[in-house]
Design an enzyme around this catalytic site. Structure first.
Site, PDB file in Angstrom:
ATOM      1  N   HIS A 168       0.824  -1.214   0.000  1.00 15.11           N
ATOM      2  CA  HIS A 168       0.000   0.000   0.000  1.00 15.11           C
ATOM      3  C   HIS A 168       0.854   1.257   0.000  1.00 15.11           C
ATOM      4  O   HIS A 168       0.377   2.342   0.348  1.00 15.11           O
ATOM      5  CB  HIS A 168      -0.952  -0.013   1.213  1.00 15.11           C
ATOM      6  CG  HIS A 168      -1.978  -1.098   1.113  1.00 15.11           C
ATOM      7  ND1 HIS A 168      -2.679  -1.568   2.190  1.00 15.11           N
ATOM      8  CD2 HIS A 168      -2.389  -1.847   0.065  1.00 15.11           C
ATOM      9  CE1 HIS A 168      -3.498  -2.537   1.794  1.00 15.11           C
ATOM     10  NE2 HIS A 168      -3.337  -2.730   0.515  1.00 15.11           N
ATOM     11  N   CYS A 176       2.872  11.234  -8.434  1.00 11.84           N
ATOM     12  CA  CYS A 176       2.207  12.139  -9.380  1.00 11.84           C
ATOM     13  C   CYS A 176       1.168  11.357 -10.177  1.00 11.84           C
ATOM     14  O   CYS A 176       1.483  10.347 -10.810  1.00 11.84           O
ATOM     15  CB  CYS A 176       3.247  12.741 -10.343  1.00 11.84           C
ATOM     16  SG  CYS A 176       2.478  13.709 -11.664  1.00 11.84           S
ATOM     17  N   CYS A 179       2.051  11.632 -14.236  1.00 17.15           N
ATOM     18  CA  CYS A 179       3.095  10.832 -14.921  1.00 17.15           C
ATOM     19  C   CYS A 179       3.438   9.567 -14.143  1.00 17.15           C
ATOM     20  O   CYS A 179       4.350   8.827 -14.524  1.00 17.15           O
ATOM     21  CB  CYS A 179       4.362  11.678 -15.117  1.00 17.15           C
ATOM     22  SG  CYS A 179       5.219  12.054 -13.579  1.00 17.15           S
ATOM     23  N   GLY A 241      -1.064  -9.966  12.263  1.00 17.08           N
ATOM     24  CA  GLY A 241      -1.596  -8.648  12.634  1.00 17.08           C
ATOM     25  C   GLY A 241      -2.440  -7.976  11.571  1.00 17.08           C
ATOM     26  O   GLY A 241      -2.279  -6.786  11.300  1.00 17.08           O
ATOM     27  N   THR A 242      -3.338  -8.739  10.965  1.00 16.57           N
ATOM     28  CA  THR A 242      -4.261  -8.117  10.007  1.00 16.57           C
ATOM     29  C   THR A 242      -5.638  -8.740  10.172  1.00 16.57           C
ATOM     30  O   THR A 242      -5.751  -9.919  10.501  1.00 16.57           O
ATOM     31  CB  THR A 242      -3.780  -8.287   8.538  1.00 16.57           C
ATOM     32  OG1 THR A 242      -4.731  -7.679   7.642  1.00 16.57           O
ATOM     33  CG2 THR A 242      -3.617  -9.750   8.168  1.00 16.57           C
TER      34      THR A 242
END
Ligand code: APR
Length: 302
Positions: A168, A176, A179, A241-242
């Protein structure tokens, strides 16, 4: 099926005392290794970041190599470093509206507020330190171990971890949208303080935080999926841990023949215990060093 152990009983010692895990390779055909090329198509510009190449696959692509470990981590890995998780009772999404700060269209609608939110998170991450779980994972640096993280806090790299895939993105990056360049910024950088212009294509007002928002593509997901699909029976995959609410782990791990572990503080409806061979509930700083010890022994004998 595996064992669900409340923390306290030392599963890792129990696991080591068990008869050798049947090497499922005898019953399962090896999955053909799927080699994911690193993204060499990107024209490199000075200090521009490409999506981290999946170089560990160079080792992973050879079917005769020894066992490999894929670690998949979430906000719980950094909770004991003082960083909020997202969906726990005191999580970020209980304090902030996800629709205002973590969706691509909210950024387009209100860039200053979104930059202010990530400036604040960047500053908090800058003050936090890796904990024992980050250091334990960093001690496994080597071609056989890849650590995939959903976290954007950079704490694994601060602990010295090398083969890290930041699915992530990272808080110390900007991107940007005109581009698609990405570049590093200092952890104390305040993007909301001045109008942003891309240093590569000079287009104004198209610069966003270098983290993946809901509603936009996550460039590393395909390589991540291929890492899972390339796992063999003698390999191991550890989810730490998720809550499993964003990565479709139930689906991705459904046909995975590797040794599957879940180390989490609390059960999550998106990660049912019966999809893993071993489940241990507790704090990452207690469980991850134990897992690392298990892996050191297992990977020598598998
Ligand atoms: N040790 C181990 N696990 C912990 C600890 C701890 N000290 N503290 C919390 N946990 C666990 C919780 O039990 C929970 O299952 O960490 C998990 C945190 O879940 P979430 O808050 O949903 O975080 P995460 O799964 O990383 O979120 C995934 O959602 O909003 C997006 O982009 C964001 O990357 C994030 C993604």
């Amino acid at each position: 099926m595996g064992s669900t152990i409340k923390c306290g009983m030392n599963i890792f010692k129990w696991f080591r005392s068990q008869p050798k895990v049947t090497n499922k390779a005898s019953t399962q055909k090896f999955l053909p290794p799927i080699v994911v090329k690193s993204d060499t198509s990107v024209k490199l510009k000075p200090s521009q970041i490409t999506h981290p190449s999946l170089t560990p696959l160079g080792y992973w692509a050879k079917p005769d190599q020894g066992p490999r470990l894929l670690v998949i981590t979430g906000a719980g890995l950094s909770a004991e470093s003082g960083l909020s998780t997202f969906r726990d009772n005191d999580g970020l999404w209980k304090k902030y509206n996800i629709d205002e700060v973590c969706r691509i269209n909210s950024w387009e609608r209100n860039q200053k507020q979104v930059h202010e939110f990530y400036d604040a998170l960047r500053g908090i991450a800058n003050q936090s330190k890796p904990n024992g779980a980050h250091h334990a994972l960093a001690s496994l640096n080597g071609p056989d171990v890849v650590v995939v993280t959903q976290n954007v806090d950079g704490l694994l790299e601060k602990a010295g971890a090398e083969n890290v895939l930041n699915l992530h993105g990272r808080l110390d990056r900007l991107q940007c949208m005109a581009c698609d360049s990405q570049w590093n910024v200092p952890w104390l950088y305040q993007a909301s303080a001045l109008p942003q212009k891309c240093p590569f294509c000079s287009v104004p007002h198209k610069v966003k935080p270098g983290v993946v928002f809901f509603g936009e593509p996550a460039p590393l997901y395909r390589g991540f999926h291929n890492l899972i699909f390339g796992l063999r029976p003698q390999d191991a995959v550890v989810v730490i841990g998720t809550a499993g609410s964003v990565l479709p782990l139930r689906l991705l791990l459904a046909n995975c023949q590797a040794n599957k572990w879940l180390l989490n503080k609390d059960p999550s409806p998106d990660l049912p215990a019966n999809m893993f061979d071993n489940v241990v509930y507790g704090n990452a700083t207690v469980l991850v060093p134990e897992l690392v010890e298990w892996w050191r022994e297992y990977s020598k004998t598998a």
